[in-house]
Design a protein around this motif. Sequence first.
Motif, PDB file in Angstrom:
ATOM      1  N   GLY A  54       6.063  10.290  -4.846  1.00 32.82           N
ATOM      2  CA  GLY A  54       5.756  11.140  -5.558  1.00 32.82           C
ATOM      3  C   GLY A  54       4.162  10.891  -5.855  1.00 32.82           C
ATOM      4  O   GLY A  54       3.563  11.732  -6.607  1.00 32.82           O
ATOM      5  N   LEU A  55       3.579   9.844  -5.526  1.00 33.90           N
ATOM      6  CA  LEU A  55       2.210   9.529  -5.728  1.00 33.90           C
ATOM      7  C   LEU A  55       1.365  10.498  -4.571  1.00 33.90           C
ATOM      8  O   LEU A  55       0.308  10.861  -5.217  1.00 33.90           O
ATOM      9  N   VAL A  56       2.027  10.797  -3.598  1.00 34.24           N
ATOM     10  CA  VAL A  56       1.166  11.508  -2.579  1.00 34.24           C
ATOM     11  C   VAL A  56       1.264  12.906  -2.800  1.00 34.24           C
ATOM     12  O   VAL A  56       0.382  13.700  -3.076  1.00 34.24           O
ATOM     13  N   LEU A  57       2.734  13.395  -3.244  1.00 36.08           N
ATOM     14  CA  LEU A  57       2.645  14.790  -4.194  1.00 36.08           C
ATOM     15  C   LEU A  57       1.845  15.048  -5.352  1.00 36.08           C
ATOM     16  O   LEU A  57       1.334  16.228  -5.499  1.00 36.08           O
ATOM     17  N   ILE A 114      -2.804  17.323  -7.673  1.00 32.70           N
ATOM     18  CA  ILE A 114      -4.164  17.354  -8.463  1.00 32.70           C
ATOM     19  C   ILE A 114      -5.232  17.748  -7.632  1.00 32.70           C
ATOM     20  O   ILE A 114      -6.096  18.680  -8.174  1.00 32.70           O
ATOM     21  N   ARG A 115      -5.236  17.627  -6.392  1.00 25.61           N
ATOM     22  CA  ARG A 115      -6.334  18.137  -5.868  1.00 25.61           C
ATOM     23  C   ARG A 115      -6.542  19.881  -5.687  1.00 25.61           C
ATOM     24  O   ARG A 115      -7.311  20.554  -5.601  1.00 25.61           O
ATOM     25  N   PRO A 147       5.398  15.012 -10.366  1.00 31.07           N
ATOM     26  CA  PRO A 147       6.138  14.584  -9.078  1.00 31.07           C
ATOM     27  C   PRO A 147       6.074  13.211  -9.121  1.00 31.07           C
ATOM     28  O   PRO A 147       7.098  12.580  -8.385  1.00 31.07           O
ATOM     29  N   ILE A 148       5.304  12.287  -9.692  1.00 30.91           N
ATOM     30  CA  ILE A 148       5.568  11.054  -9.662  1.00 30.91           C
ATOM     31  C   ILE A 148       6.891  10.621 -10.249  1.00 30.91           C
ATOM     32  O   ILE A 148       7.785   9.798  -9.680  1.00 30.91           O
ATOM     33  N   LEU A 149       7.225  10.846 -11.425  1.00 31.74           N
ATOM     34  CA  LEU A 149       8.636  10.758 -12.103  1.00 31.74           C
ATOM     35  C   LEU A 149       9.606  11.441 -11.363  1.00 31.74           C
ATOM     36  O   LEU A 149      10.777  10.694 -11.118  1.00 31.74           O
ATOM     37  N   VAL A 150       9.453  12.569 -10.741  1.00 32.11           N
ATOM     38  CA  VAL A 150      10.581  13.147  -9.790  1.00 32.11           C
ATOM     39  C   VAL A 150      10.844  12.277  -8.716  1.00 32.11           C
ATOM     40  O   VAL A 150      12.002  11.986  -8.380  1.00 32.11           O
ATOM     41  N   GLY A 151       9.749  11.621  -8.112  1.00 36.63           N
ATOM     42  CA  GLY A 151      10.037  10.916  -6.936  1.00 36.63           C
ATOM     43  C   GLY A 151      10.681   9.689  -7.172  1.00 36.63           C
ATOM     44  O   GLY A 151      11.507   9.156  -6.648  1.00 36.63           O
ATOM     45  N   MET A 152      10.339   9.100  -8.641  1.00 33.94           N
ATOM     46  CA  MET A 152      10.734   7.932  -8.771  1.00 33.94           C
ATOM     47  C   MET A 152      12.222   7.971  -9.190  1.00 33.94           C
ATOM     48  O   MET A 152      12.982   6.987  -8.736  1.00 33.94           O
ATOM     49  N   GLY A 153      12.741   9.229  -9.777  1.00 31.83           N
ATOM     50  CA  GLY A 153      14.021   9.344 -10.146  1.00 31.83           C
ATOM     51  C   GLY A 153      14.860   9.685  -8.822  1.00 31.83           C
ATOM     52  O   GLY A 153      16.129   9.270  -8.833  1.00 31.83           O
ATOM     53  N   ALA A 154      14.311  10.341  -7.956  1.00 35.52           N
ATOM     54  CA  ALA A 154      14.957  10.434  -6.561  1.00 35.52           C
ATOM     55  C   ALA A 154      15.265   9.319  -5.869  1.00 35.52           C
ATOM     56  O   ALA A 154      16.344   9.200  -5.346  1.00 35.52           O
ATOM     57  N   GLY A 155      14.256   8.544  -5.775  1.00 38.04           N
ATOM     58  CA  GLY A 155      14.271   7.257  -5.229  1.00 38.04           C
ATOM     59  C   GLY A 155      15.205   6.235  -5.962  1.00 38.04           C
ATOM     60  O   GLY A 155      16.091   5.778  -5.222  1.00 38.04           O
ATOM     61  N   GLU A 182      18.665   5.197  -3.996  1.00 36.44           N
ATOM     62  CA  GLU A 182      18.266   3.370  -3.750  1.00 36.44           C
ATOM     63  C   GLU A 182      17.210   3.331  -2.762  1.00 36.44           C
ATOM     64  O   GLU A 182      17.234   2.651  -1.927  1.00 36.44           O
ATOM     65  N   VAL A 183      15.945   4.207  -2.962  1.00 34.65           N
ATOM     66  CA  VAL A 183      15.016   3.915  -1.927  1.00 34.65           C
ATOM     67  C   VAL A 183      13.730   4.222  -3.049  1.00 34.65           C
ATOM     68  O   VAL A 183      13.064   5.083  -3.067  1.00 34.65           O
ATOM     69  N   PHE A 184      13.718   3.555  -4.130  1.00 42.18           N
ATOM     70  CA  PHE A 184      12.693   3.503  -5.150  1.00 42.18           C
ATOM     71  C   PHE A 184      11.223   3.288  -4.708  1.00 42.18           C
ATOM     72  O   PHE A 184      10.629   4.423  -5.174  1.00 42.18           O
ATOM     73  N   THR A 185      10.986   2.539  -3.737  1.00 40.61           N
ATOM     74  CA  THR A 185       9.521   2.444  -3.344  1.00 40.61           C
ATOM     75  C   THR A 185       9.112   3.595  -2.598  1.00 40.61           C
ATOM     76  O   THR A 185       8.185   4.172  -2.806  1.00 40.61           O
ATOM     77  N   ALA A 186      10.006   4.184  -1.663  1.00 41.99           N
ATOM     78  CA  ALA A 186       9.726   5.239  -0.898  1.00 41.99           C
ATOM     79  C   ALA A 186       9.535   6.626  -1.841  1.00 41.99           C
ATOM     80  O   ALA A 186       8.591   7.468  -1.426  1.00 41.99           O
ATOM     81  N   GLY A 187      10.379   6.715  -2.823  1.00 38.52           N
ATOM     82  CA  GLY A 187      10.383   7.700  -3.788  1.00 38.52           C
ATOM     83  C   GLY A 187       8.951   7.699  -4.666  1.00 38.52           C
ATOM     84  O   GLY A 187       8.427   8.818  -4.887  1.00 38.52           O
ATOM     85  N   MET A 188       8.755   6.588  -5.076  1.00 39.73           N
ATOM     86  CA  MET A 188       7.513   6.549  -5.823  1.00 39.73           C
ATOM     87  C   MET A 188       6.276   6.676  -5.186  1.00 39.73           C
ATOM     88  O   MET A 188       5.385   7.356  -5.628  1.00 39.73           O
ATOM     89  N   LEU A 189       6.014   6.265  -3.838  1.00 39.57           N
ATOM     90  CA  LEU A 189       5.011   6.592  -2.969  1.00 39.57           C
ATOM     91  C   LEU A 189       5.106   8.097  -2.539  1.00 39.57           C
ATOM     92  O   LEU A 189       3.987   8.640  -2.622  1.00 39.57           O
TER      93      LEU A 189
END
Length: 91
Positions: free
Chosen positions: A46-49, A54-55, A25-33, A37-44
């Motif tokens: 991805g971290l939330v997802l 994980i939970r 999910p982190i890598l997909v969020g970073m790729g989509a970001g 062109e919204v890398f920080t939002a995509g990374m965040l």
Amino acid sequence: MEVSIPQMVDEFPQVMWWEADELVPILVGMGAGTVFEVFTAGMLAGLVLSGIYIRYKRNALPGSLHHMIYWWGTSGLNTVFTNGLETEAEQ
């Protein structure tokens, strides 16, 4: 030379403190970001997802994610035995 042996045979390899499947999910969020062109939002996102994944993974039975993917119809559960009640000799 010391070799790291996983506790279970079918565990995913560790990447830092995450298992490899927890990084998806982190890598997909970073790729989509990057694409949108919204890398920080995509990374965040991805971290939330990844945290949600994980939970869920830690609180569910082993193999339940594979069964959920089958239930949603996106993959086959077993390609060798189409009927779970058949033995190998009956096919």
